[in-house]
Design a protein around this motif. Structure first.
Motif, PDB file in Angstrom:
ATOM      1  N   LEU A 151       3.970   1.866   1.243  1.00  0.00           N
ATOM      2  CA  LEU A 151       3.251   2.874   2.026  1.00  0.00           C
ATOM      3  C   LEU A 151       2.984   4.129   1.202  1.00  0.00           C
ATOM      4  O   LEU A 151       3.797   4.526   0.357  1.00  0.00           O
ATOM      5  N   LYS A 171       2.904   6.309  11.418  1.00  0.00           N
ATOM      6  CA  LYS A 171       1.678   7.086  11.250  1.00  0.00           C
ATOM      7  C   LYS A 171       0.841   6.566  10.076  1.00  0.00           C
ATOM      8  O   LYS A 171      -0.400   6.551  10.128  1.00  0.00           O
ATOM      9  N   HIS A 172       1.520   6.134   8.998  1.00  0.00           N
ATOM     10  CA  HIS A 172       0.808   5.730   7.779  1.00  0.00           C
ATOM     11  C   HIS A 172       0.931   4.231   7.511  1.00  0.00           C
ATOM     12  O   HIS A 172       0.751   3.798   6.361  1.00  0.00           O
ATOM     13  N   PHE A 173       1.209   3.454   8.544  1.00  0.00           N
ATOM     14  CA  PHE A 173       1.396   2.025   8.319  1.00  0.00           C
ATOM     15  C   PHE A 173       0.090   1.327   7.914  1.00  0.00           C
ATOM     16  O   PHE A 173       0.106   0.234   7.359  1.00  0.00           O
ATOM     17  N   ASP A 174      -1.031   1.995   8.156  1.00  0.00           N
ATOM     18  CA  ASP A 174      -2.310   1.394   7.749  1.00  0.00           C
ATOM     19  C   ASP A 174      -2.511   1.429   6.236  1.00  0.00           C
ATOM     20  O   ASP A 174      -3.451   0.822   5.700  1.00  0.00           O
ATOM     21  N   SER A 175      -1.601   2.129   5.518  1.00  0.00           N
ATOM     22  CA  SER A 175      -1.705   2.188   4.055  1.00  0.00           C
ATOM     23  C   SER A 175      -0.881   1.098   3.380  1.00  0.00           C
ATOM     24  O   SER A 175      -0.616   1.168   2.172  1.00  0.00           O
ATOM     25  N   ILE A 176      -0.490   0.087   4.126  1.00  0.00           N
ATOM     26  CA  ILE A 176       0.378  -0.963   3.609  1.00  0.00           C
ATOM     27  C   ILE A 176      -0.238  -1.653   2.387  1.00  0.00           C
ATOM     28  O   ILE A 176      -1.439  -1.895   2.323  1.00  0.00           O
ATOM     29  N   TRP A 178       0.102  -5.032   0.474  1.00  0.00           N
ATOM     30  CA  TRP A 178       0.667  -6.359   0.707  1.00  0.00           C
ATOM     31  C   TRP A 178       1.310  -6.947  -0.545  1.00  0.00           C
ATOM     32  O   TRP A 178       2.219  -7.779  -0.442  1.00  0.00           O
TER      33      TRP A 178
END
Length: 560
Positions: A151, A171-176, A178
């Motif tokens: 993240l 809040k910033h989990f969309d920046s994962i 993979w």
């Protein structure tokens, strides 16, 4: 030295040392050194310091603990339990504050050993130990979420407390990333399956080597450079730093004293638990006080070279035993192996992915969690469950210092309550059956209690938890006999409150023209009462060895 016994196990081990023992220690020391390497790096980074400082702690702390310690097979170094404390201290006071707190903790550990308090540490209530150990495990897992998922927080500073950490993660989990997640999961999988085909080589080492190679190949040949490595975040030094004495001020020492107590208590508990577990496997018996002095020395010297708190490590100690370690020489060899790695191979550590270390720490936190033990303790009495849950949640939500302090206070209060409940006060007005006094029937006539005489019997400790209870019972009786006999044959000890209570009772009784007679006071309690000056108020003639003599004295008083 008469004040304490300082007997390092190394001295006794070397008296009959042989080539066969050395070869066993050599193999065990090399293996333990290899096992300790990835853990030392991971613990150092997770604690908020550079990776080589974790290794420096394992080298210097591990050497001193083996050289001076009271256990034959104890392996010392950085452990997962300290991660939360160290990280918090660095965030608040910086690395200089950590050095001061660790040195102070080392001094406290030496004092615990000098004053022979090693055995007392073992009486730490088990629910507290499980509560804060499980809490630390949850906290360690929480600190690794960012590296597991790769993240990024867009410049936002990572908060220190548990709840805010999870809020920023969501809040910033969309920046994962993979690729990081794949490397973390692969690391965990390798560590999990390694014991099935290799008992000697640790899964964490295999995972680090394989994942580092794969990451390097992906970066060079696949063009994937989004997997963070140690070298991306830290500049690594491959030498032992010079010793530096921190500037000690009264204000800094005063502010860091609670933290030092936490480090000392946790270090003492973990090292002595590890040594006790080792004793159960080897059949040996460690010296608790010598072990504490060694732990203290390690925590005074190690931070001078930039190290973090060190203590006995159960996993590495068991690895030492399982691989044939017999004496403290194995622990010294483990420190030498790590020193050689630091000097000659440390630059290679820059290629290790942070996601891989996160996977290693997830496994460490899982093993620390003791979830099966936690679940089993939930079936225990409610008071134990309360201590367990309070310690656990305080560790997770606040910090370990508060958790240990509050947990100990609650455990002490519950213990005092239980002791108070075991102390019984009985009131006898008619007769005493001698056959009920002993385990065998004596076929003696009943002892008749004369009119105007009351007999009270206290069965259990006479301390502040029970003193008022005894006074209240006498007030409830409301009688005014001529003589009160207090049987104390089953009172193992009496404290200041108990003495104060008895003194008040005698003074009140004198005003009411009631004579108090003590019966069957044991030698220890007798000495305490005599030293306090209580007998000057009561009178030596009113202290009797047994109930028969006490009743005779009561008859004399009534006849007068």
């Amino acid at each position: 030295m008469k004040a304490f016994e300082f007997k390092p196990k190394l001295l006794t081990a070397l008296k009959n040392y042989s080539k066969q023992l050395f070869m066993a220690d050599l193999m065990a020391g090399i293996i333990v050194g290899i096992v300790a390497l990835p853990l030392a790096i991971a613990f150092g980074i997770a604690s908020g310091v550079s990776p080589e400082k974790g290794i420096i702690t394992a080298i210097i702390g591990g050497f001193i603990i083996s050289f001076l310690g009271g256990s034959k097979v104890q392996i010392g170094g950085p452990t997962g339990a300290f991660i939360v404390i160290i990280y918090g201290v660095i965030q608040q006071y910086g690395e200089a504050g950590l050095i001061i707190a660790t040195i102070m903790a080392g001094i406290l550990l030496i004092l615990l050993g000098v004053f022979k308090l090693g055995a007392i540490i073992k009486f730490m209530p088990y629910p507290i130990i499980v509560g804060f150990t499980s809490g630390i495990a949850v906290t360690i897992f929480t600190t690794q979420i960012a590296d597991i998922f790769g993240l990024t927080f867009g410049g936002e500073k990572m908060p220190g407390d548990f709840v805010d950490k999870w809020l920023i993660y969501f809040k910033h989990f969309d920046s994962i990333n993979w690729w990081n997640t794949i490397m973390s999961v692969a690391s965990i999988g390798i560590i999990a399956i390694t014991p099935k085909f290799s008992k000697k080589i640790p899964g964490s080492l295999i995972a680090i080597i394989l994942i580092t190679i794969v990451t390097y190949i992906l970066k060079i040949y696949g063009g994937i450079d989004t997997i963070d490595t140690i070298g991306d975040r830290f500049s690594i030094s491959s030498q032992l730093p010079d010793a530096q004495v921190p500037a000690l001020t009264w204000e800094s020492m005063k502010g860091l004293f609670p933290v030092a107590i936490t480090i000392a208590v946790l270090g003492a508990i973990e090292s002595l638990l590890s040594a006790t577990v080792a004793d159960g496997v080897t059949g040996d018996k460690h010296n608790s006080n010598t072990e504490l002095i060694a732990q203290g020395a390690a925590n005074i010297i190690t931070p001078l070279f930039g190290g973090i708190p060190a203590t006995g490590a159960i996993a590495r100690t068991m690895t030492n035993i399982n691989n044939g370690g017999k004496t403290p020489v194995a622990g010294i060899i483990h420190a030498v192996v790590l020193l050689l790695i630091l000097l000659f191979l440390m630059p290679l550590a820059q290629y290790i992915p942070m996601a891989c270390l996160a996977g290693v720490l997830v496994v460490v936190s899982y093993n620390m969690s003791e979830w099966r033990t936690f679940r089993a303790l939930m079936k225990n009495p409610k008071s134990d469950i309360a201590v367990l849950l309070i310690t656990f949640f305080l560790t997770v939500i606040f910090d370990l210092t508060i958790a240990i302090e509050v947990g100990l206070v609650i455990a002490c209060l519950l213990f005092m309550r239980r002791v108070a409940e075991t102390t019984e006060i009985s009131f006898i007005t008619d007769e005493i059956d001698p056959n009920e006094e002993l385990d065998i029937a004596v076929h003696e006539e009943h002892l008749v209690i004369p009119s105007g005489v009351e007999v009270y019997e206290i069965d259990g400790p006479y301390f502040f938890g029970i003193a008022n209870k005894f006074e209240e019972q006498m007030v409830q009786m409301g009688d005014r006999p001529k003589v009160r006999i207090i049987r104390m044959r089953k009172v193992p000890f009496i404290d200041s409150t108990g003495i104060h209570n008895l003194t008040n009772l005698c003074r009140m009784s004198k005003k009411e023209k009631i004579t108090v007679v003590l019966s069957g006071v044991n030698e220890k309690v007798h000495h305490v009462l005599q030293k306090s000056g209580f007998y000057e108020l009561l009178g030596e003639e009113n202290i009797r060895d047994n109930i028969n003599a006490a009743l005779e004295r009561a008859n004399e008083i009534i006849r007068k």
